[in-house]
Enzyme design. Structure first.
Site, PDB file in Angstrom:
ATOM      1  N   LYS A 176       0.851  -1.191   0.000  1.00 57.98           N
ATOM      2  CA  LYS A 176       0.000   0.000   0.000  1.00 57.98           C
ATOM      3  C   LYS A 176       0.887   1.242   0.000  1.00 57.98           C
ATOM      4  O   LYS A 176       1.519   1.570   1.000  1.00 57.98           O
ATOM      5  CB  LYS A 176      -0.928   0.049   1.210  1.00 57.98           C
TER       6      LYS A 176
ATOM      7  N   GLU B 120      10.632   1.031   9.915  1.00 59.44           N
ATOM      8  CA  GLU B 120      11.667   2.024   9.604  1.00 59.44           C
ATOM      9  C   GLU B 120      11.019   3.370   9.831  1.00 59.44           C
ATOM     10  O   GLU B 120      10.201   3.803   9.027  1.00 59.44           O
ATOM     11  CB  GLU B 120      12.156   1.814   8.171  1.00 59.44           C
TER      12      GLU B 120
ATOM     13  N   CYS C 206      13.763  10.646   6.466  1.00 58.96           N
ATOM     14  CA  CYS C 206      13.781  10.195   7.856  1.00 58.96           C
ATOM     15  C   CYS C 206      15.181  10.282   8.449  1.00 58.96           C
ATOM     16  O   CYS C 206      15.353  10.468   9.648  1.00 58.96           O
ATOM     17  CB  CYS C 206      13.245   8.779   7.960  1.00 58.96           C
TER      18      CYS C 206
ATOM     19  N   GLU D 205      10.815  15.515  15.153  1.00 64.01           N
ATOM     20  CA  GLU D 205      11.085  15.418  13.726  1.00 64.01           C
ATOM     21  C   GLU D 205      10.152  16.360  12.965  1.00 64.01           C
ATOM     22  O   GLU D 205       8.929  16.265  13.092  1.00 64.01           O
ATOM     23  CB  GLU D 205      10.872  13.978  13.259  1.00 64.01           C
TER      24      GLU D 205
END
Lengths: 488, 293
Positions: A194, A268, A302, A399
């Site tokens: 997906k 991850e 990331c 983040e």
């Protein structure tokens, strides 16, 4: 006597002639259905959503939204393909299919690059030189592993898991699909993938390529949708493995959801990487590394080097050079080959970034943005620095996933190691010094899955990628990436 | 009137070019009493020229990325797939049945794919980070040996040839191969495949002729680093082993009496032509013992 400072401004009379990549040769359908069992099927949900070009806010295509029934069909197709074909196929032949996919992707590299840039807003230069070639390379690399697994795990008998449910993010859409699909197939699993809802188009092009490759029906199924589709996949009883790349928040939801099941997982997740510049570093190269570390892909990375640590003695010179370098960055049309910073991926993400810019200023940090013009339509954020920040600032802790860099200084090696490790994340880090022994001290002590020495944001299919701590678990890439899809 | 067929002139392959042997000699192997053609009877000088070509190609081939070598080797397989019919015809001419010939060509293609896949993987299997008891980052990585003399299997004109070349070039070494003496046709055509596969000239050099006459030179040449011998002949083995001593060639002897066997698909065939390099690097200040300068 105060030194005279010269501010470079590339925005006046220095404009580069436009060099836009042509879109004539690409084909995007008006509407995409779900790719299930080797066929394009209408969603049982009956719903479609638009995929938008974030640089123009124009609609690129309508894409099917998978509900739990659609996910169920996809998982069933994957299970059937696993039981009847894929798990029985000799590994050698399996590998040859994966090679075919790699070659077909190479043949269509330009089309894929342009669509990636259109759909996600990333500069064509990056899509063309990084995303697409690396995605092809991942398939090529893992194809070769298919019949060599015994050598990767001596004295064990590796076996495939079954059906892998894979959920990929919007920052590197095709590359992340490759990171997920290639090792899963090489190890003999079938897949339901997906892709992220804001950037589904290259994954759908990949579905076309997979069809063209003659891969047996159902071995790879690609279903589009948002969080609910993803949740349906995670919670499906007949999925043996979840592979997820995305935020730490969602990663925790997934780990919670599969608790008590036999599902294996690789996650991850987010990062807040330290990029550390020592006084003995090659300064000009380090500045390039800082730029690449935080502004690559608009900072939607990331492993972005979003916390910069500069040793006090070189703080002023690094900061000055960094600002000068930022002045030369070209922000704008992602399809222009000169563009360094493209569009922010979505309206929502732009709102998130802007929220952090406000918080940063409110908490007392000093903001710097170069003078540059940005297009009127679309979602844009100027490259941004924050100075005068401390460890406790929100913009140092959380983040941001945008072109926003928080800068701190340090005096000693121990101090910077302490600061760099003082975060729940542990995905990556960068170290800049010309002294090898210092470098290896840092690589030994930093709690991060990837440490770049005198370089940044380098990726290779042979090189394992993944985080320590709350940046997730499991590795993707390299020999280590095989393990996530095998049982022994 | 029937069309007159154009016959092929068989040549050798040195440095990416197709010369005839400098000696001007030929020999005519026969299958069932029928000559295969006038095949180049290569000389010592041809071999020496090939070593120069192989040495000069070694630098760039071993310096190419593993990914690049992998793709080039995959390309060889693609080219071979496209010329299946020609190889099948030649194998039949050399005495195979049609079924045998087809089986041999397919196995050769798959074997190339197998070794193509290893180019960017064997290092991960054979290298190591060594936990030395001092403050050092210590690691061992493989490097290709260099220039390799290869004697291809006598009885397997294509599969045998492919099986000895692939593991040698996978890691970046270059080679000079003496093809099967009595079944040389496929080796000449395989050289044409290599030539159209982005394999840099000189990485693989293929000579035809009488191996008995070339062995001594192949084993004694001072700019050759290793020798792969893929036949069963104790006398020849001894000769090679003796001649190899002067510059300490690595001599590897392989039994190819069963060319289809899976034993010929292993990274250890690549490892035969690797040198292991260990690097020590100090780590400042780790552990109780202080820095490891």
């Amino acid at each position: 006597m105060a030194k005279k400072t010269i501010q470079i401004n590339f925005d006046t009379g220095w404009d580069l002639a436009p060099a836009p990549e042509s879109t004539d040769h690409i084909k995007i359908n008006e509407q995409y259905n779900l790719f299930i069992g080797g066929k394009w099927v209408k969603p049982k949900s009956g719903k479609y959503f638009a995929s938008i070009n974030p640089a123009t806010e124009e609609k690129l295509a309508m894409v099917a939204e998978a509900n739990d029934k659609d996910i169920d069909s996809a998982v069933k197709a994957a299970r059937k393909a696993y039981d009847t074909v894929w798990s029985k196929m000799p590994a050698k032949e399996r590998g040859k299919y994966i090679y075919r996919i790699a070659r077909l992707m190479q043949e269509k590299a330009r089309e894929l690059a342009v669509i990636e840039s259109l759909d996600g807003g990333k500069p064509i230069r990056e899509a063309r030189d990084i995303d697409i070639p690396l995605a092809c390379a991942h398939f090529f690399y893992y194809a070769g592993w298919a019949d060599k697994l015994d050598y990767a795990f001596p004295n064990r008998k590796p076996k495939s898991l079954g059906v892998a449910g894979q959920i990929t993010p919007w920052n590197f859409p095709l590359l992340m699909a490759a990171w997920k699909i290639a090792p899963a197939l090489a190890t003999g699993n079938t897949v339901v993938l997906k892709p992220a809802e804001t950037t589904p188009l290259t994954a759908l092009k990949l579905a076309e390529i997979i069809q063209e490759s003659g891969l047996p029906d159902g071995v790879v199924n690609i279903v589009t949708g948002a969080a609910e589709s993803g949740a349906a996949l995670v919670n499906h009883k007949d999925v043996d493995k979840i592979a997820f790349t995305g935020s730490t928040g969602v990663g925790k939801i997934i780990q919670n959801a599969i608790a008590g099941t036999d599902k294996k997982a690789t996650l991850e997740l987010g990062g807040k990487a330290a990029n550390i510049i020592f006084e003995d570093a090659p300064i000009d190269q380090a500045v390039e590394g800082i730029i690449n570390g935080i502004f690559f892909n608009q900072g939607h990375v990331c492993c972005a080097g979003s916390r910069l640590f500069i040793q006090e003695s070189v703080y002023d010179v690094v900061l000055r050079k960094l600002k000068d370098r930022m002045q030369a960055l070209v922000v704008g049309n992602p399809l222009d080959k000169n563009t360094d910073i493209g569009a922010i991926n979505s309206k929502e993400q732009l709102a998130t970034i802007n929220k952090y810019l406000k918080i940063g200023t409110k908490e007392g940090a000093e903001i710097y943005q170069p003078e540059c013009s940005i297009p009127k339509k679309g979602y844009w954020c100027k490259p941004t620095l924050f100075t005068n920040v401390s460890q406790s600032n929100t913009i140092v802790q959380e983040e941001i996933f945008g072109p926003v860099l928080a800068i701190q200084s340090f005096r000693t090696v121990d101090e910077v190691i302490e600061k760099a490790n003082n975060t729940p994340y542990g995905l990556s880090a960068g170290v800049w010094t010309d002294k090898g022994s210092k470098m290896f001290n840092l690589t030994s002590q930093l709690k991060a899955g990837i440490v770049w020495g005198n370089t940044y944001n380098k990726f290779d299919p042979t090189s394992p990628f993944g985080g320590f701590k709350e940046s997730g678990f499991g590795r993707e890439g390299g020999l280590h990436g095989l393990k996530a899809y095998l049982k022994f | 009137m029937e069309r007159v067929e154009v016959l092929k002139t068989y040549k050798i392959y040195i440095g990416g070019k197709f010369p005839r042997t400098e000696s001007g000699r030929y020999y005519s192997p026969e299958i069932n009493g029928k000559s295969l053609g006038n095949i180049c009877h290569s000389s010592r000088k041809d071999f020496r020229n090939a070593v120069v070509a192989a040495r000069s190609a070694f630098g760039s081939w071993s310096g190419a990325t593993a990914y690049n070598r992998s793709q080039v080797m995959y390309r060889i397989a693609e080219m071979l797939e496209g010329r299946k019919a020609q190889f099948v015809a030649e194998l039949i001419q050399q005495g195979s049945s049609k079924i045998q010939a087809e089986k041999e060509v397919i196995a050769s293609i798959d074997r190339l794919i197998y070794y193509a896949g290893w180019c960017d993987k064997y290092a991960q299997v054979f290298s190591a980070v060594n936990p030395v008891a001092s403050s050092h980052f210590n690691f061992t990585t493989p490097e290709p040996t260099g220039v390799v003399s290869v004697v291809a299997p006598e009885d397997s004109g294509l599969l045998g040839l492919v099986s000895v070349i692939a593991p040698v070039i996978a890691s970046g070494s270059s080679c000079i191969v003496v093809a099967s003496e009595n079944k040389p046709l496929c080796s000449v055509t395989f050289a044409e495949v290599l030539n159209s596969s982005d394999v840099p000239g000189g990485v693989v050099n293929i000579l035809t002729g009488k191996r008995g006459e070339l062995l001594k030179h192949m084993a004694s040449h001072m700019d050759v680093n290793a020798f792969l011998y893929a036949n069963n002949n104790k006398k020849e083995e001894l000769e090679i082993q003796k001649e190899a001593v002067e510059n300490l060639k690595r001599v590897v002897i392989k039994d190819f009496s069963k060319p289809y066997s899976d034993e010929h698909e292993t990274p250890y065939y690549i490892e035969d032509f690797l040198e292991m390099k260990t690097t020590w690097h100090p780590i400042e200040k780790i552990g109780a013992k202080g820095s490891g300068y």
